[in-house]
Motif scaffolding. Structure first.
Motif, mmCIF file in Angstrom:
data_model
loop_
_atom_site.group_PDB
_atom_site.id
_atom_site.type_symbol
_atom_site.label_atom_id
_atom_site.label_comp_id
_atom_site.label_asym_id
_atom_site.label_seq_id
_atom_site.Cartn_x
_atom_site.Cartn_y
_atom_site.Cartn_z
ATOM 1 N N ASP A 38 0.830 -1.203 0.000
ATOM 2 C CA ASP A 38 0.000 0.000 0.000
ATOM 3 C C ASP A 38 0.869 1.260 0.000
ATOM 4 N N ILE A 46 2.251 1.730 -3.561
ATOM 5 C CA ILE A 46 1.218 1.978 -4.573
ATOM 6 C C ILE A 46 0.611 3.369 -4.418
ATOM 7 N N SER A 47 0.286 3.731 -3.172
ATOM 8 C CA SER A 47 -0.391 5.017 -2.959
ATOM 9 C C SER A 47 0.588 6.171 -2.858
ATOM 10 N N ASN A 55 1.060 6.728 -6.570
ATOM 11 C CA ASN A 55 -0.184 7.518 -6.517
ATOM 12 C C ASN A 55 -1.249 6.959 -7.462
ATOM 13 N N ILE A 56 -1.413 5.635 -7.404
ATOM 14 C CA ILE A 56 -2.450 4.965 -8.197
ATOM 15 C C ILE A 56 -3.212 4.007 -7.286
ATOM 16 N N THR A 57 -4.269 3.388 -7.818
ATOM 17 C CA THR A 57 -5.044 2.416 -7.040
ATOM 18 C C THR A 57 -4.482 1.014 -7.276
ATOM 19 N N LYS A 58 -4.948 0.090 -6.450
ATOM 20 C CA LYS A 58 -4.514 -1.294 -6.611
ATOM 21 C C LYS A 58 -5.004 -1.872 -7.943
ATOM 22 N N ASP A 59 -6.210 -1.499 -8.347
ATOM 23 C CA ASP A 59 -6.723 -1.994 -9.625
ATOM 24 C C ASP A 59 -5.863 -1.474 -10.784
ATOM 25 N N GLU A 60 -5.470 -0.223 -10.687
ATOM 26 C CA GLU A 60 -4.610 0.339 -11.737
ATOM 27 C C GLU A 60 -3.248 -0.357 -11.755
#
Length: 489
Positions: A98, A101-102, A106-111
């Motif tokens: 996390d 990724i964040s 700076n994207i989502t897990k799906d991205e």
């Protein structure tokens, strides 16, 4: 079970602060890695620079047996550069925690998931082998991590890798993590960092948990505290894990360790396992005695197994057995009383806080054995005058066949003046000094200096040495010793 080895010395290892390898140095290291049986060589990161790409291309042109990889982010631009370099495979690195990724991407897990599978598809469409490395896997949500891997497998990824990016695993947690992943229908790799000094232990635990590939660097170099040490890990598998093996020729481990140390300039600590200079060194009298009788008494492996040689260290803890062995190595045979006297003199010197080196040993042994007592020429006295505005001048008092002679000479420096004062005498006629160098210097301001020279007279060439705390005395004594050898034959 055979464990595959991916060496990342040329990528992760080169990220060691202060290290920057030339293309030739990279090629030499890669050549040696291939020779010793490394399965996968991560040659660099193609996206980094034009120079990096040229280095990778030089390696891929060699048709090595090893698979050649480049590091790549899950981006088309990175992968295109990998393709340009004609690598066999990519180490496709995608963050899975996390935090990464964040906060980093700076994207989502799906991205992140979409990015990952799109990159795998692009690589496979271009004929590349793909190893998907989950960056910061050890701090990732396990269910998400496994989902990333399963999706990658669905898209025909060849291998997956769990990265302990900041070295926070322990042997127990490493075993548990890999045990929970070993049902995946894919080769699983382990990539550990050494921030807590646990990289090798965590890697070995990963193997026990189901990993069948390990990432290493030679000498454990890498960012911060480094990566999993290649030599420690591979030898541990060979000696301590009877159910596992690698393709590495472990008798050549020391050679590549020295090559990487020279190329990178990264110092290997003396007490480093397997390749450190003290790894097979023995000073204790009890240990030395046991080693001489049976090396297994104080060595878990023989030094020859990894291309090393055993050393008996000279010091106050040594006993006569180890000392006698060391003296024989330098060509000296002594009787019992001489051995005891040499041992006592060494202990006396060591008790003063001085590190006793091979140079010291030679001096002490020469004094006890009185090796030079029959020499025709002897130096009785040497005086030097030298200064900022004074031409260096030397006067010598020498005995030749018992007759004392006084002579003087000048030179460009004090050593040159001293040698000139000696060699102008008739007995030194036709003797040419063809080589001169200081071979070794012990520590401290009272250091012993070892001067080695090579002299020639007609077709005869001899080497000689002089060892003193004073370089001028050492030089003159070496010169005289050499002439004595020329005259003795």
């Amino acid at each position: 079970m055979n464990i595959k080895v991916l060496d990342t010395t040329l990528r992760d290892g080169e990220q060691t602060p202060g290290v920057s390898l030339t293309p030739l140095e990279k090629l030499r290291i890669a050549t040696k890695l291939d020779e010793i049986g490394i399965d996968f060589i991560e040659a660099g990161s193609a996206i980094t620079s034009e120079g990096e790409r040229e280095s990778i291309k030089q390696i891929t042109k060699q048709n090595f047996n090893a698979e050649i990889l480049s590091f790549s982010r899950p981006l088309t631009v990175d992968i295109d550069y990998c393709i340009e370099c004609d690598v066999d495979a990519v180490n496709l690195v995608v963050p899975t925690s996390d935090l990464h990724i964040s906060d980093k991407l700076n994207i989502t897990k799906d991205e992140l998931m979409d990015l990952s599978v799109s990159a795998i598809d692009y690589c496979k469409d271009h004929g590349l082998i793909v190893e998907l490395s989950a960056e910061d896997a050890s701090r990732s949500d396990f269910n998400f991590l496994k989902t990333v891997f399963l999706n990658a497998i669905d898209h025909d990824v060849d291998r997956i890798c769990v990265c302990d990016t900041v070295g926070i695993l322990t042997p127990d947690s490493s075993f548990e993590l890999f045990s929970k992943l070993n049902d995946l229908p894919c080769l699983i790799a382990c990539h550990c960092h050494n921030d807590f000094g646990l990289a090798v232990a965590n890697t070995l635990s990963a193997i026990k948990g189901g990993a069948s590939e390990i990432h290493t660097t030679i000498n454990g170099i890498g960012e911060r505290a480094g990566n999993t040490s290649f030599e420690e890990c591979v030898v541990s598998i060979d000696r301590l894990f009877p159910d596992f093996s690698t393709n590495v020729k472990i008798n050549e481990i020391y050679d590549i360790s020295k090559l990487v140390a020279r190329s990178t300039g990264v110092y290997i600590q003396p007490n480093k396992a397997i390749v450190g200079e003290n790894a097979f060194a023995h000073e204790s009298g009890i240990h030395s005695d046991g080693i001489i009788k049976n090396s297994a008494t104080y060595e878990a492996i023989t030094p020859e197994l990894v291309g090393r040689k055993r050393k008996f260290i000279i010091g106050k803890h040594m006993g006569t057995h180890g000392l006698d062995s060391r003296l024989k190595e330098i060509g000296l045979n002594v009787n019992e009383s001489q051995l005891k006297q040499i041992c006592d003199d060494i202990k006396e010197l060591a008790d003063k806080g001085k590190t006793v080196t091979d140079v010291d040993l030679q001096v002490i042994a020469d004094n006890v054995l009185e090796i030079n007592q029959e020499d025709r020429i002897k130096l009785n006295e040497l005086t030097i005058v030298s200064g900022n505005k004074v031409m260096p001048t030397a006067s010598v008092k020498i005995s030749i066949d018992g007759e004392e002679i006084l002579n003087a000479g000048v030179g460009l420096g004090p050593v040159d003046a001293a040698i000139n004062a000696v060699k102008s005498l008739d007995i030194f006629k036709d003797v040419d000094l063809i080589e001169y160098h200081v071979d070794s210097i012990t520590g401290g301001t009272d250091a012993f200096i070892d001067v080695i020279i090579k002299l020639q007279k007609e077709d005869k060439v001899v080497s000689a040495r002089g060892t003193e705390a004073d370089i001028i005395n050492a030089s003159v004594k070496a010169y005289i010793a050499g002439v004595n050898r020329l005259l003795s034959d």
